[in-house]
Design an enzyme around this catalytic site. Structure first.
Site, PDB file in Angstrom:
ATOM      1  N   ILE A   1       0.841  -1.203   0.000  1.00 50.44           N
ATOM      2  CA  ILE A   1       0.000   0.000   0.000  1.00 50.44           C
ATOM      3  C   ILE A   1       0.875   1.252   0.000  1.00 50.44           C
ATOM      4  O   ILE A   1       0.621   2.202  -0.733  1.00 50.44           O
ATOM      5  CB  ILE A   1      -0.966  -0.019   1.194  1.00 50.44           C
ATOM      6  CG1 ILE A   1      -1.973  -1.167   1.048  1.00 50.44           C
ATOM      7  CG2 ILE A   1      -1.704   1.311   1.317  1.00 50.44           C
ATOM      8  CD1 ILE A   1      -2.901  -1.345   2.223  1.00 50.44           C
TER       9      ILE A   1
ATOM     10  N   ASP B   1      10.879   2.935   7.151  1.00 40.95           N
ATOM     11  CA  ASP B   1      10.598   1.507   7.185  1.00 40.95           C
ATOM     12  C   ASP B   1      11.905   0.790   7.510  1.00 40.95           C
ATOM     13  O   ASP B   1      12.770   0.655   6.639  1.00 40.95           O
ATOM     14  CB  ASP B   1      10.034   1.024   5.847  1.00 40.95           C
ATOM     15  CG  ASP B   1       9.483  -0.399   5.930  1.00 40.95           C
ATOM     16  OD1 ASP B   1      10.062  -1.212   6.689  1.00 40.95           O
ATOM     17  OD2 ASP B   1       8.480  -0.703   5.261  1.00 40.95           O
TER      18      ASP B   1
ATOM     19  N   GLU C   1     -14.435   0.791  17.343  1.00 42.53           N
ATOM     20  CA  GLU C   1     -15.270   1.061  16.172  1.00 42.53           C
ATOM     21  C   GLU C   1     -16.664   0.497  16.381  1.00 42.53           C
ATOM     22  O   GLU C   1     -16.809  -0.681  16.700  1.00 42.53           O
ATOM     23  CB  GLU C   1     -14.621   0.460  14.918  1.00 42.53           C
ATOM     24  CG  GLU C   1     -13.283   1.119  14.589  1.00 42.53           C
ATOM     25  CD  GLU C   1     -12.674   0.622  13.288  1.00 42.53           C
ATOM     26  OE1 GLU C   1     -13.197  -0.352  12.694  1.00 42.53           O
ATOM     27  OE2 GLU C   1     -11.669   1.205  12.855  1.00 42.53           O
TER      28      GLU C   1
ATOM     29  N   HIS D   1     -14.263   3.559   8.507  1.00 37.20           N
ATOM     30  CA  HIS D   1     -13.504   2.373   8.082  1.00 37.20           C
ATOM     31  C   HIS D   1     -13.895   1.958   6.657  1.00 37.20           C
ATOM     32  O   HIS D   1     -14.389   0.854   6.414  1.00 37.20           O
ATOM     33  CB  HIS D   1     -13.714   1.211   9.050  1.00 37.20           C
ATOM     34  CG  HIS D   1     -12.581   0.225   9.031  1.00 37.20           C
ATOM     35  ND1 HIS D   1     -12.162  -0.452  10.142  1.00 37.20           N
ATOM     36  CD2 HIS D   1     -11.767  -0.198   8.019  1.00 37.20           C
ATOM     37  CE1 HIS D   1     -11.148  -1.249   9.831  1.00 37.20           C
ATOM     38  NE2 HIS D   1     -10.894  -1.108   8.542  1.00 37.20           N
TER      39      HIS D   1
ATOM     40  N   ALA E   1     -11.723  -0.665   2.500  1.00 41.99           N
ATOM     41  CA  ALA E   1     -12.036  -1.735   1.540  1.00 41.99           C
ATOM     42  C   ALA E   1     -13.428  -1.586   0.940  1.00 41.99           C
ATOM     43  O   ALA E   1     -13.873  -2.474   0.212  1.00 41.99           O
ATOM     44  CB  ALA E   1     -11.920  -3.091   2.223  1.00 41.99           C
TER      45      ALA E   1
END
Length: 529
Positions: free
Chosen positions: A152, A171, A261, A279, A282
């Site tokens: 991503i 990273d 959530e 959220h 997706a």
């Protein structure tokens, strides 16, 4: 001859059924109707679900013919993976189905922050015309800091470079070659926070990354900077973020994920300089269709006995029963290895010694890579994408087999080199009739420790009283030491201590102990099943 029964327990796209093809008896059931679900599972060989159906130990026990559970999505919170593994049931998901959707939502949030799009819409819809109130900023020639440069992160990099942005990243597991390939400068977390106009985080949620952006980190950012989290709830400390936004420490934030959530009564929701979405990472028709088609293909492979790319617990295909118990052991060794590695990995040898070499042990190399990357990257790691992740990072991987094993019937060692030249190794075996997973070596030190959920590994100069020092510190902090073993090569030299503790240790306690014993190596490693 009857066709295998495939159970669809939730609404999936028509393309999912098309991808299954005509070779199965496809049945539908309401997965939220518990009694109906348990009854329908009695002769099912596969079940396809989304997030509402609970496939727990009871459901698996009610399905004697079940061979695969397929989750049309990324998360597996509603699947008891351990119970499935014990029953020999494969669990698959669709780890790449939403990566483009998640990347594009991140870009949308960044644009919305830069140009105040949600606030401008609300103002105009309320009958106001406040152009000057919503003066924004261009992305061109601004700096974006990406925390976590997995798939991503790489997609976001390409898209923001098209805007003419300067991309830097943090990273610790990315090699310089991979960063250069992406056109990204890999920097320290502090440097990223100090330099970035926009910060977006794409890390897995682990004990190490939970709250990794807190008060101290937010204070390092520019007052004009924005932070975005579309990855996992809790990576940004929500209380610290509220204080930073309320007090002008940073300019704004955008969140798609939360610790709880839905985020009921969260004070973040009332701030004018935050954008929130429920959220939606997706939540595109494209991602949902990709997920359904992906798991349908996995079901076909699983029921045909072939290798399943997106299996999360077993690799599928023909794996000898003598080799299969080694798979979870090697995955855990991989997690221990990555916990000990303090920099980018350049090479990894998976060495198998003993009677196992008479069998095809290639799956153990895949299991090792899966373990190494499990708590390192934000995406779900499978037996097929793990080698790809290694290739992307420039890691050379070898499987070495040797029949000679003087100490144990079988022993598996993961040995790797880091970019700074440091060598790291861990070794493990299975012992006794119960096939107990044991750690038998770290960096050349010999030991024998049953693998548990949380271990603390310490290397220090061997001297009298050192055990009392860390024993007292952990005791005063209420940390119970369930087991301990000390290994050394010679008196007065370095010693390696491996503790098994009943719960994760707070960071401040770890810091105190590290300083008190002047440890050369000091890490807490949390093992996920």
């Amino acid at each position: 001859m009857s066709k295998p029964v495939v159970l669809i327990a939730e609404e999936l796209s028509p393309a999912t059924v098309d991808a299954l093809g005509p070779d199965f008896d496809v049945r539908n059931v309401d997965g939220t109707d518990r009694a109906a679900l348990l009854s329908a599972l009695s002769d099912a060989e596969a079940i396809l679900i989304r997030s509402a159906t609970q496939v727990d130990a009871e459901a698996i026990a009610a399905a004697p013919k079940l061979r695969v559970v397929a989750r049309a999505g990324v998360g597996l919170d509603n699947v008891d993976v351990k119970a499935a593994t014990t029953a020999g049931v494969m669990v698959v998901n669709a780890p790449t189905s939403n990566i483009i959707s998640a990347a594009e939502l991140t870009i949308g949030h960044i644009l919305s922050l830069a140009r105040h799009i949600p606030a401008g819409h609300s103002s105009l819809a309320a009958g106001q015309w406040k152009r000057s109130a919503y003066t924004g900023t261009e992305l061109y020639e601004k700096t974006v800091g990406i925390i976590g440069l997995g798939r991503i992160g790489a997609l976001i990099t390409a898209r923001l470079q098209a805007f003419g942005m300067n991309v830097i990243a943090y990273d610790p597991y990315i090699t310089a070659a991979r960063a250069q390939q992406l056109g990204v400068h890999n920097v320290t977390l502090d440097e990223l926070l100090e330099r970035s106009d926009f910060v977006t985080i794409h890390m897995p949620r682990t004990p190490e990354t939970l709250g990794m952006i807190g008060t101290e980190q937010l204070a390092k950012m520019k007052k004009t900077a924005y932070v975005v989290n579309v990855a996992r709830g809790g990576l940004i400390d929500e209380e610290a973020l509220h204080d930073a936004l309320a007090n002008g420490v940073i300019a704004g934030a955008a969140l798609d994920v939360f610790v709880q959530e839905p985020p009921k009564e969260s004070p973040l929701l009332g701030l004018p300089n935050i954008i929130v979405t429920p959220h939606l990472g997706a939540s595109t028709d494209d991602a949902q269709e990709k997920a359904g088609v992906s798991v349908a293909k996995s079901v076909r492979l699983a029921l045909a006995g072939e290798l399943v790319p997106d299996a999360v617990n077993v690799a599928g295909g023909v794996i000898d029963q003598y080799v299969r118990p080694g798979i979870p052991l090697v995955e855990k060794l991989g997690q221990l290895f990555s916990g000990l590695a303090n920099g980018p990995l350049t090479s990894l040898d998976v060495e198998v010694r003993g009677e196992l070499v008479d069998y095809d042990v290639s799956v153990l190399k895949l299991a090792a890579l899966k373990g190494v990357f499990t708590n390192v990257v934000s995406e779900t790691v499978s037996y097929v994408n793990a080698p790809l992740l290694a290739e992307q990072r420039g890691i050379a991987v070898r499987l070495i087999t040797e029949a000679d094993s003087p100490e144990f019937r079988n022993v598996i060692t993961l040995r790797g080199a880091l970019a700074d030249g440091t060598q790291v190794s861990v070794a493990g075996t299975l012992t006794g009739t119960k096939q107990i997973e044991k750690l038998v070596g770290i960096n050349g030190y010999e030991l024998e420790v049953p693998i548990a959920t949380t271990h603390i590994v310490m290397e220090y100069v061997d001297r009298p009283g050192i055990v009392a020092v860390y024993g007292q510190e952990f005791g005063e902090a209420g940390i119970n030491i369930a087991g301990m073993q000390i290994a050394r090569r010679e008196a007065g030299g370095s010693a390696l201590s491996v503790l098994t503790v009943d719960s994760p240790v707070p960071t401040e306690v770890l810091d105190r102990v590290r300083e008190a014993i002047d440890a050369q190596i000091f890490v807490e490693v949390d093992i996920t099943e």
